[in-house]
Design a protein around this motif. Structure first.
Motif, PDB file in Angstrom:
ATOM      1  N   LYS A   1      -1.102 -10.028  28.398  1.00 58.84           N
ATOM      2  CA  LYS A   1      -0.269  -9.641  27.587  1.00 58.84           C
ATOM      3  C   LYS A   1      -1.251  -8.478  27.124  1.00 58.84           C
ATOM      4  CE  LYS A   1       1.918 -13.622  25.615  1.00 58.84           C
ATOM      5  NZ  LYS A   1       1.888 -14.231  24.240  1.00 58.84           N
ATOM      6  N   THR A   2      -0.465  -7.440  26.882  1.00 63.02           N
ATOM      7  CA  THR A   2      -1.266  -5.979  26.434  1.00 63.02           C
ATOM      8  C   THR A   2      -0.213  -5.266  25.229  1.00 63.02           C
ATOM      9  OG1 THR A   2      -2.251  -4.018  27.301  1.00 63.02           O
ATOM     10  CG2 THR A   2      -0.201  -4.671  28.360  1.00 63.02           C
ATOM     11  N   ALA A   3      -0.984  -4.638  24.635  1.00 65.58           N
ATOM     12  CA  ALA A   3      -0.298  -3.808  23.704  1.00 65.58           C
ATOM     13  C   ALA A   3       0.442  -2.619  24.244  1.00 65.58           C
ATOM     14  CB  ALA A   3      -1.342  -3.143  22.542  1.00 65.58           C
ATOM     15  N   PHE A   4       1.763  -2.525  23.790  1.00 66.57           N
ATOM     16  CA  PHE A   4       2.692  -1.511  24.487  1.00 66.57           C
ATOM     17  C   PHE A   4       2.275  -0.311  23.972  1.00 66.57           C
ATOM     18  CE2 PHE A   4       6.847   0.718  24.544  1.00 66.57           C
ATOM     19  CZ  PHE A   4       7.044   0.634  26.066  1.00 66.57           C
ATOM     20  N   VAL A   5       1.986   0.835  24.517  1.00 70.19           N
ATOM     21  CA  VAL A   5       2.051   2.082  24.208  1.00 70.19           C
ATOM     22  C   VAL A   5       3.039   2.976  24.999  1.00 70.19           C
ATOM     23  CG1 VAL A   5       0.613   4.182  23.855  1.00 70.19           C
ATOM     24  CG2 VAL A   5      -0.401   1.822  23.583  1.00 70.19           C
ATOM     25  N   PRO A   6       4.015   3.319  24.551  1.00 68.09           N
ATOM     26  CA  PRO A   6       5.081   4.217  25.206  1.00 68.09           C
ATOM     27  C   PRO A   6       4.381   5.691  25.554  1.00 68.09           C
ATOM     28  CG  PRO A   6       5.846   4.330  23.099  1.00 68.09           C
ATOM     29  CD  PRO A   6       4.472   3.402  23.232  1.00 68.09           C
ATOM     30  N   ARG A   7       5.048   6.210  26.937  1.00 69.30           N
ATOM     31  CA  ARG A   7       4.622   7.267  27.407  1.00 69.30           C
ATOM     32  C   ARG A   7       4.838   8.415  26.455  1.00 69.30           C
ATOM     33  NH1 ARG A   7       8.612   9.472  31.948  1.00 69.30           N
ATOM     34  NH2 ARG A   7      10.058   9.057  30.671  1.00 69.30           N
ATOM     35  N   THR A   8       6.066   8.444  25.628  1.00 68.78           N
ATOM     36  CA  THR A   8       6.502   9.151  24.483  1.00 68.78           C
ATOM     37  C   THR A   8       6.533   8.620  23.109  1.00 68.78           C
ATOM     38  OG1 THR A   8       7.851  10.711  25.876  1.00 68.78           O
ATOM     39  CG2 THR A   8       8.056  10.951  23.500  1.00 68.78           C
ATOM     40  N   PRO A   9       5.903   8.982  22.088  1.00 67.06           N
ATOM     41  CA  PRO A   9       6.187   7.912  20.865  1.00 67.06           C
ATOM     42  C   PRO A   9       7.351   7.962  20.343  1.00 67.06           C
ATOM     43  CG  PRO A   9       4.147   9.195  20.722  1.00 67.06           C
ATOM     44  CD  PRO A   9       5.080   9.924  21.914  1.00 67.06           C
ATOM     45  N   GLY A  10       7.890   6.664  20.078  1.00 67.38           N
ATOM     46  CA  GLY A  10       9.141   6.494  19.413  1.00 67.38           C
ATOM     47  C   GLY A  10      10.245   6.270  20.667  1.00 67.38           C
ATOM     48  N   ALA A  11       9.994   6.511  21.785  1.00 65.15           N
ATOM     49  CA  ALA A  11      11.051   6.466  23.113  1.00 65.15           C
ATOM     50  C   ALA A  11      10.462   5.488  24.010  1.00 65.15           C
ATOM     51  CB  ALA A  11      11.074   8.049  23.628  1.00 65.15           C
ATOM     52  N   ILE A  12      11.419   4.790  24.620  1.00 68.97           N
ATOM     53  CA  ILE A  12      10.900   3.991  25.507  1.00 68.97           C
ATOM     54  C   ILE A  12      12.066   4.185  26.705  1.00 68.97           C
ATOM     55  CG2 ILE A  12      10.967   1.402  26.356  1.00 68.97           C
ATOM     56  CD1 ILE A  12      10.113   0.903  23.862  1.00 68.97           C
ATOM     57  N   SER A  13      11.460   4.361  28.146  1.00 71.69           N
ATOM     58  CA  SER A  13      12.217   4.586  29.262  1.00 71.69           C
ATOM     59  C   SER A  13      12.003   3.176  30.149  1.00 71.69           C
ATOM     60  CB  SER A  13      11.638   5.700  30.103  1.00 71.69           C
ATOM     61  OG  SER A  13      10.347   5.684  30.147  1.00 71.69           O
ATOM     62  N   MET A  14      13.191   2.607  30.592  1.00 69.94           N
ATOM     63  CA  MET A  14      13.144   1.377  31.220  1.00 69.94           C
ATOM     64  C   MET A  14      13.863   1.543  32.480  1.00 69.94           C
ATOM     65  SD  MET A  14      13.537  -2.487  30.075  1.00 69.94           S
ATOM     66  CE  MET A  14      15.294  -2.242  29.131  1.00 69.94           C
ATOM     67  N   TYR A  15      13.326   1.140  33.577  1.00 67.27           N
ATOM     68  CA  TYR A  15      14.017   1.139  35.019  1.00 67.27           C
ATOM     69  C   TYR A  15      14.456  -0.233  35.396  1.00 67.27           C
ATOM     70  CZ  TYR A  15      15.567   1.866  39.794  1.00 67.27           C
ATOM     71  OH  TYR A  15      16.181   1.891  40.978  1.00 67.27           O
ATOM     72  N   VAL A  16      15.453  -0.900  35.597  1.00 69.92           N
ATOM     73  CA  VAL A  16      15.755  -2.211  35.714  1.00 69.92           C
ATOM     74  C   VAL A  16      16.465  -2.489  36.980  1.00 69.92           C
ATOM     75  CG1 VAL A  16      16.662  -4.439  35.200  1.00 69.92           C
ATOM     76  CG2 VAL A  16      15.913  -3.031  33.405  1.00 69.92           C
ATOM     77  N   CYS A  17      15.799  -3.072  37.956  1.00 71.74           N
ATOM     78  CA  CYS A  17      16.527  -3.171  39.459  1.00 71.74           C
ATOM     79  C   CYS A  17      17.726  -3.811  39.455  1.00 71.74           C
ATOM     80  CB  CYS A  17      15.523  -4.102  40.337  1.00 71.74           C
ATOM     81  SG  CYS A  17      14.436  -2.825  41.220  1.00 71.74           S
ATOM     82  N   GLY A  18      18.924  -3.182  39.812  1.00 73.88           N
ATOM     83  CA  GLY A  18      20.293  -3.471  39.691  1.00 73.88           C
ATOM     84  C   GLY A  18      20.684  -4.529  40.842  1.00 73.88           C
ATOM     85  N   PRO A  19      22.003  -4.530  40.976  1.00 67.00           N
ATOM     86  CA  PRO A  19      22.430  -5.435  42.132  1.00 67.00           C
ATOM     87  C   PRO A  19      22.513  -4.853  43.480  1.00 67.00           C
ATOM     88  CG  PRO A  19      24.185  -4.599  40.894  1.00 67.00           C
ATOM     89  CD  PRO A  19      22.975  -4.087  40.240  1.00 67.00           C
ATOM     90  N   THR A  20      22.533  -5.687  44.458  1.00 69.08           N
ATOM     91  CA  THR A  20      22.831  -5.112  45.840  1.00 69.08           C
ATOM     92  C   THR A  20      24.298  -5.879  46.077  1.00 69.08           C
ATOM     93  OG1 THR A  20      20.522  -5.417  46.572  1.00 69.08           O
ATOM     94  CG2 THR A  20      22.245  -5.473  48.318  1.00 69.08           C
ATOM     95  N   VAL A  21      25.152  -4.927  46.081  1.00 67.45           N
ATOM     96  CA  VAL A  21      26.403  -5.356  45.705  1.00 67.45           C
ATOM     97  C   VAL A  21      27.275  -5.816  47.394  1.00 67.45           C
ATOM     98  CG1 VAL A  21      27.199  -4.192  43.939  1.00 67.45           C
ATOM     99  CG2 VAL A  21      26.986  -2.848  45.860  1.00 67.45           C
ATOM    100  N   TYR A  22      26.912  -6.912  47.746  1.00 68.07           N
ATOM    101  CA  TYR A  22      27.591  -7.562  49.065  1.00 68.07           C
ATOM    102  C   TYR A  22      28.198  -8.709  48.578  1.00 68.07           C
ATOM    103  CZ  TYR A  22      23.718 -10.900  49.232  1.00 68.07           C
ATOM    104  OH  TYR A  22      23.085 -12.025  48.766  1.00 68.07           O
ATOM    105  N   ASP A  23      28.263  -9.270  47.543  1.00 61.96           N
ATOM    106  CA  ASP A  23      29.087 -10.552  47.176  1.00 61.96           C
ATOM    107  C   ASP A  23      29.221 -10.662  45.764  1.00 61.96           C
ATOM    108  OD1 ASP A  23      30.371 -12.949  47.382  1.00 61.96           O
ATOM    109  OD2 ASP A  23      28.391 -13.834  48.660  1.00 61.96           O
ATOM    110  N   VAL A  24      29.625 -11.303  45.157  1.00 64.04           N
ATOM    111  CA  VAL A  24      29.893 -11.773  43.699  1.00 64.04           C
ATOM    112  C   VAL A  24      28.380 -12.240  42.866  1.00 64.04           C
ATOM    113  CG1 VAL A  24      32.398 -12.316  43.754  1.00 64.04           C
ATOM    114  CG2 VAL A  24      30.674 -14.264  43.850  1.00 64.04           C
ATOM    115  N   PRO A  25      28.217 -11.927  41.685  1.00 58.29           N
ATOM    116  CA  PRO A  25      27.143 -12.328  41.139  1.00 58.29           C
ATOM    117  C   PRO A  25      26.983 -13.742  40.865  1.00 58.29           C
ATOM    118  CG  PRO A  25      28.524 -11.221  39.293  1.00 58.29           C
ATOM    119  CD  PRO A  25      28.982 -11.117  40.825  1.00 58.29           C
ATOM    120  N   HIS A  26      25.753 -14.445  40.935  1.00 53.26           N
ATOM    121  CA  HIS A  26      25.602 -15.891  40.310  1.00 53.26           C
ATOM    122  C   HIS A  26      25.023 -15.995  39.051  1.00 53.26           C
ATOM    123  CE1 HIS A  26      21.303 -15.693  41.633  1.00 53.26           C
ATOM    124  NE2 HIS A  26      21.951 -15.336  42.918  1.00 53.26           N
ATOM    125  N   LEU A  27      24.743 -17.247  38.800  1.00 54.95           N
ATOM    126  CA  LEU A  27      24.099 -17.419  37.527  1.00 54.95           C
ATOM    127  C   LEU A  27      22.778 -16.848  37.062  1.00 54.95           C
ATOM    128  CD1 LEU A  27      24.784 -21.014  36.175  1.00 54.95           C
ATOM    129  CD2 LEU A  27      25.180 -18.861  34.846  1.00 54.95           C
TER     130      LEU A  27
END
Length: 479
Positions: free
Chosen positions: A13-39
């Motif tokens: 665990k580490t203290a979070f310090v954003p690139r820009t004060p007051g703003a957060i940029s987040m990239y989340v790997c999304g789906p590979t769309v070859y079938d329906v989503p599961h749990l």
């Protein structure tokens, strides 16, 4: 306490310090769309939805980018098997994914790059890697990344380069054209019947690991704050993304966050293992809010089971929360009084009738690497306190606890009360129909027609409705 995040790269665990004060940029790997989503897909999406919601409530300006991988070996294989175009397969299952995410209440990302729309950016990444000697071309096969060109390769995976090389050599047939068993494809040479794009090194299609590099940097720029995804992506996918950017000397993600898998027995839930539950089926059976609550009850870094018994228990818990919300509304405690309120508003003391100690405890739990189980404990203590105050005819204290509990549930994306078809009983009774029957029962009791009152209660019990009587009136939840 300042926000602490467990960073996969440092394993602490580490203290979070954003690139820009007051703003957060987040990239989340999304789906590979070859079938329906599961749990498992549902859990991953809900994890980052809750993180986003909390960070926004905490006062940050959050920008989320999440990609769609619409060209992949599995998409190509399905298209060939079904004699369809790859784009048609990807479009069908993108819609299927979006439908279930919308049912779960997952907020749409601000940016949603599709891999096939970023081919030119991927070509630029590969060309740069070739120019600095971090990649090499193999005639007839494509372009490969040389992992030895990325100092510290293996750090994200928690392994040394030597350990990974030894494992790879033992697990796979080593391609004699590759300099190392770990070297990975940046560009795959065209094969008959597959989609292809023209490049300086021939026709073909991109490798998966290059896709996310181009899309994340295009969407959020160098040195963005958080790169998220399931922990099954740590190696090789995220390690290989990191390696490409590191080789160029450019800044990449400041923090790496990974959510754990959904397990069936001791195995992770996966289509390749045939042990998955379709997300749509789980939502149909238990309701979207029950799925969300079940995810919240386990810390995001811990593997969890999401079987029928657990979903049923979560559905019952949602029923009790709905009963609480109805009771609060019946007591004339406006449950929406704090809509739009954020943590800085509360800390400034400008929000009336809020339990500031409970809010501080909730925030402390979430600031400790997004500990939703602890945050839920705070909320359920408020619910018990509000119910006790209503039983004791203390409306002022009930209002304070009740409003705070409902506000904090909303921070986690859980709304309670009349949710329409989300919680139909097995016989199809809606919330409105249950309320109407309880009104008839109350009228019968007032008229001392206890036979009718008992008959209605038995009818509701048969439908799975649990009725609780108190001096303040009757409340109910689904059993």
């Amino acid at each position: 306490m300042s926000l602490q995040i467990f960073d996969t790269m440092t394993r602490r665990k580490t203290a979070f310090v954003p690139r820009t004060p007051g703003a957060i940029s987040m990239y989340v790997c999304g789906p590979t769309v070859y079938d329906v989503p599961h749990l498992g897909h549902g859990r991953t999406a809900l994890t980052y939805d809750v993180i986003r919601r909390y960070l926004e409530w905490a006062g940050f300006d959050v920008t989320v980018a999440s990609n769609v991988t619409d060209i992949d070996d599995r998409i190509v294989e399905r298209a060939q098997r079904e004699q369809r175009a790859e784009a048609d397969v990807a479009a069908e299952f993108t819609v299927a994914y979006d439908e279930q995410m919308d049912r779960l209440g997952v907020l749409r990302p601000h940016s949603r790059p599709h891999a096939t729309h970023f081919i030119s950016q991927m070509v630029d990444v590969i060309a740069e890697l070739l120019s600095i000697g971090a990649a090499y071309e193999v005639a007839g096969k494509g372009v490969y990344f040389a992992v030895g060109s990325a100092p510290g390769y293996g750090t994200l995976a928690g392994r040394t380069l030597e350990q990974l090389n030894a494992d790879a050599g033992a697990r796979i047939d080593v391609d004699p054209d590759k300099r190392s068993p770990l070297d990975f494809a940046l560009w795959k040479a065209a094969r008959p019947g597959e989609p292809r794009w023209d490049t300086p090194w021939g026709e073909g299609r991109p490798g998966w690991h290059t896709e996310c590099v181009a899309m994340s940097l295009s969407a959020l720029g160098p040195g963005f704050d958080i790169h998220g995804g399931g922990d099954d992506l740590i190696f090789p996918h995220h390690q290989n993304e990191w390696a490409q950017v590191t080789a160029t000397g450019e800044a990449f993600a400041r923090y790496w966050v990974h959510s754990a898998m959904v397990n069936v027995g001791s195995q992770k839930m996966a289509k390749s293992l045939g042990n998955y539950t379709r997300l749509a089926d789980a939502i149909d059976a238990a309701g979207a809010r029950a799925v969300r609550l079940l995810v919240l009850q386990t810390h995001y870094r811990r593997a969890m089971e999401m079987g029928p018994d657990a979903l049923d228990a979560a559905r019952s818990a949602i029923g009790r929360l709905d009963a609480f919300a109805r009771r609060v509304a019946h007591a004339d405690i406006a449950p929406d009084a704090h809509a739009g309120v954020r943590r800085p508003d509360i800390e400034r003391g400008t929000v009336p009738e809020v339990d500031t100690d409970a809010v501080a405890a909730f925030a402390a739990a979430m600031d400790d690497d997004f500990s939703t189980p602890t945050a839920l404990d705070v909320i359920f203590r408020l619910v018990r306190s509000a119910n006790a105050s209503l039983d004791g005819a203390a409306p002022g204290e009930a209002a304070r606890s009740g409003r705070t509990a409902l506000h904090l549930l909303n921070v986690l994306g859980l709304s309670c009360g009349d949710e329409g078809d989300d919680h139909l009983a097995d016989d199809g009774l809606s919330d409105a129909e249950v309320d109407a029957l309880l009104a008839q029962r109350a009228a019968a009791r007032s008229a001392r027609d206890f036979g009718t009152a008992d008959r209605i209660r038995d009818e509701l019990a048969t439908a799975g409705i649990v009725v609780s009587d108190s001096p303040a009136g009757a409340t109910w939840h689904r059993g």
